[in-house]
Design an enzyme around this catalytic site. Structure first.
Site, PDB file in Angstrom:
ATOM      1  N   CYS A  31      15.819  27.020  63.492  1.00 47.76           N
ATOM      2  CA  CYS A  31      15.528  27.798  64.694  1.00 47.76           C
ATOM      3  C   CYS A  31      14.253  28.612  64.490  1.00 47.76           C
ATOM      4  O   CYS A  31      14.147  29.393  63.541  1.00 47.76           O
ATOM      5  CB  CYS A  31      16.701  28.718  65.014  1.00 47.76           C
ATOM      6  SG  CYS A  31      16.366  29.836  66.396  1.00 47.76           S
ATOM      7  N   VAL A  32      13.310  28.471  65.387  1.00 50.49           N
ATOM      8  CA  VAL A  32      12.012  29.126  65.249  1.00 50.49           C
ATOM      9  C   VAL A  32      12.132  30.641  65.269  1.00 50.49           C
ATOM     10  O   VAL A  32      11.531  31.325  64.438  1.00 50.49           O
ATOM     11  CB  VAL A  32      11.007  28.625  66.317  1.00 50.49           C
ATOM     12  CG1 VAL A  32      11.476  28.941  67.731  1.00 50.49           C
ATOM     13  CG2 VAL A  32       9.615  29.188  66.062  1.00 50.49           C
TER      14      VAL A  32
END
Length: 119
Positions: free
Chosen positions: A78-79
């Site tokens: 997840c960024v």
């Protein structure tokens, strides 16, 4: 069966990451498909190539990388969670990629089951 996996814990603070890896490995060994492993919250720490466990300890990060290489498992970080923890493309271990929560949603839609490890 096609599985999606969500990992919410880091590689060494709880058993969740190691259990997720063992689950994925057993599923592949039984002929199932792992659609994607999505690393969220502290789980993004599983993707850091800066991890250096002692020589006599398991290297969970390397295990995930090897699984991606040998079985084509999509390892998505997840960024937003990664950036909060200082994880950027330059320090990602082999086989991992950074993307958004849409990849988790897609995995939930595409997989027969989405299995979560960690809080």
């Amino acid at each position: 069966m096609k599985f999606g996996i969500l990992v919410n814990e880091g590689p060494y603070n709880h058993q969740a990451a190691d259990t997720a890896y063992q689950f994925a490995k057993a599923a592949i060994d039984k002929g199932h498909e792992i659609h994607r492993v999505f690393f969220y919250h502290d789980g993004v720490n599983n993707a850091s190539k800066l991890t250096e466990p002692p020589a006599d300890d398991r290297n969970i990060v390397n295990r995930w990388s090897k699984m991606a290489e040998e079985h084509g498992v999509d390892l998505v970080v997840c960024v937003a969670a990664a950036l909060r923890r200082g994880i950027v493309n330059e320090n990602l271990a082999s086989g991992f990629r950074i993307s958004g929560l849409g990849q988790l949603v897609e995995s939930g839609i595409q997989a027969d089951r989405l299995v979560t490890f960690g809080d």
